[in-house]
Motif scaffolding. Structure first.
Motif, PDB file in Angstrom:
ATOM      1  N   ARG A 225      22.717 -85.130 -48.908  1.00  0.00           N
ATOM      2  CA  ARG A 225      23.014 -83.838 -48.286  1.00  0.00           C
ATOM      3  C   ARG A 225      24.533 -83.678 -48.248  1.00  0.00           C
ATOM      4  O   ARG A 225      25.290 -84.654 -48.229  1.00  0.00           O
ATOM      5  N   ARG A 228      29.365 -82.494 -52.666  1.00  0.00           N
ATOM      6  CA  ARG A 228      30.295 -81.408 -52.973  1.00  0.00           C
ATOM      7  C   ARG A 228      30.771 -81.409 -54.416  1.00  0.00           C
ATOM      8  O   ARG A 228      31.658 -80.627 -54.773  1.00  0.00           O
ATOM      9  N   ALA A 307      25.405 -80.050 -56.783  1.00  0.00           N
ATOM     10  CA  ALA A 307      24.212 -79.467 -56.166  1.00  0.00           C
ATOM     11  C   ALA A 307      23.116 -79.222 -57.191  1.00  0.00           C
ATOM     12  O   ALA A 307      21.958 -79.619 -56.990  1.00  0.00           O
ATOM     13  N   ASP A 371      18.541 -85.313 -48.649  1.00  0.00           N
ATOM     14  CA  ASP A 371      18.430 -83.903 -48.993  1.00  0.00           C
ATOM     15  C   ASP A 371      16.976 -83.677 -49.410  1.00  0.00           C
ATOM     16  O   ASP A 371      16.490 -84.352 -50.315  1.00  0.00           O
TER      17      ASP A 371
END
Length: 409
Positions: A225, A228, A307, A371
């Protein structure tokens, strides 16, 4: 059980250099214990985070066992070639093939590079556009061309067989290993020196990657999670591959086997990954190696820390392995050595093979918590894990996918 062709291709030598250090031993030791190399890149101004190599070699570097006359034939060396030579010499020495007669005619060199000599190109542009000089260094073209690392390795080792470079962005060296596998299976060569090199931590290259908006400001956090982005690395990883017949005949020590190779193209988008294309390459690798999806595996993920890429890869792994996924353990070594672009596929296969042989899954570093889009059986700390195979994933810009399968010796 052998792969689809029935001919086994063995790994008899390995060598590498990265931000983690010089040589296989230090790179594996640091990866295994979770000691990463990502830190601020030094320079006259803040340029970001990277996994860079301490004590870069100077232009007058000398390589052990290489005489000055042969070294002079190379001309001016960009760091990409220095890295490739260093890793290749370690791998060939590890294999016990230095000065072996098979190097001359029955050996290939396949190097994967995402770009050429970035430092040489930057220096040339600085002279032309920054200092308004009329000329650049006379060795600018030969030292910056993307084929230079493969050519330099062949010159130093006296290799007269097939020598060429594969360039498919982040999958370059995985493609180099896979195509070397097929060359040996087909009988075209007995030995292949295959891998990749990259030296992209220059001002110009970093500016381009930063403008693309994919670099993390802090560190690489695969499947975490709040991840970046990716972090660049540099270096080279090279493996010596041999036909089983050739390796056994000379009594070679065997590290493992390159047992399968699957590849695909997303044919979808220049930067966004496609889950279907990723899954297709993984399935093709299993088919080529004749490996079932339920066989316990160390899965060396592409795991860039971005991501889109991490979510797409995680979904593909869940689709391919289904209820068998918990049998496997997922590692992501870019969190330690950074994204080495053209060299990263070979680096990850090399470290993954060490993990397989030693029965130790190295940790995914910098993880902040799960995540939901990346629900995978991650190794988040060094742990014992007995697997039968290695699955090593490489997925590149342009939707160019390559997956390698390794086995114990």
């Amino acid at each position: 059980m052998t792969g689809a062709s029935g001919h086994r291709v063995l790994v008899t030598g390995m060598g590498c250099v990265s931000g983690l250090g010089r040589g296989l031993a230090v790179n594996w030791a640091r990866t295994r214990k979770g000691d990463g190399a990502i830190r601020p890149l030094p320079g006259p101004a803040p340029v970001g985070m990277a996994a860079w190599l301490e004590g870069r070699p100077a232009d007058d570097i000398r390589f052990p066992g290489v005489d000055g006359q042969r070294l002079r034939r190379l001309g001016r060396l960009d760091p990409i070639s220095r890295f490739a030579i260093e890793a290749a010499l370690e791998a060939v020495g590890d294999a016990g093939l230095a000065d072996h007669p098979s190097l001359a005619r029955r050996t290939a060199v396949l190097m994967g590079c995402g770009s050429g000599g970035n430092e040489t190109i930057d220096t040339g542009y600085e002279r032309l556009f920054g200092k308004d000089e009329a000329k650049v260094h006379p060795q600018t073209i030969p030292s910056s061309m993307i084929t230079a690392p493969a050519a330099h390795v062949s010159i130093l080792l006296g290799i007269h067989g097939p020598v060429f470079t594969l360039s498919s962005a982040c999958a370059s060296s995985a493609h180099a290993l896979g195509e070397a596998l097929h060359m040996i299976r087909s009988g075209r060569v007995d030995v292949a020196i295959a891998g990749g090199a990259e030296a992209c931590l220059t001002r110009g290259s970093m500016a381009g990657w930063q403008s693309l908006g994919v670099l993390a400001p802090d560190t690489c956090r695969p499947f975490s999670r709040d991840r970046r982005g990716m972090v660049l690395g540099e270096g080279a990883a090279v493996l010596v591959l041999e036909s089983e017949r050739h390796a056994r005949a000379r009594g070679a020590r065997v590290h493992g086997e390159l047992a399968g190779y699957g590849l695909s193209s997303d044919a979808s988008h220049i930067t966004a990954p496609d889950t279907a294309g990723i899954a297709a390459a993984i399935r093709a690798a299993h088919e080529d190696a004749c490996i079932g999806f339920d066989i316990p595996a160390v899965v060396s993920a592409h795991g860039t820390g971005t991501a889109l890429n991490d979510a797409a890869e995680a979904l593909a792994l869940r689709e391919v392995y289904g209820t068998d996924l918990p049998r496997h353990r997922v590692i992501a070594t870019k969190s330690a050595h950074g994204h080495m672009i053209g060299a990263t596929g070979a680096m990850e296969f090399l470290l993954g093979l060490m993990a397989l042989v030693e029965g130790t899954a190295p940790p995914v570093l910098n993880h902040l918590g799960p995540d939901p889009e990346c629900d995978l059986p991650l190794a988040l700390e060094p742990q014992s894990f007995s697997a039968e195979v290695l699955i090593s994933n490489s997925f590149a810009f342009g939707g160019l996918n390559a997956v390698l399968v390794g086995r114990r010796a």
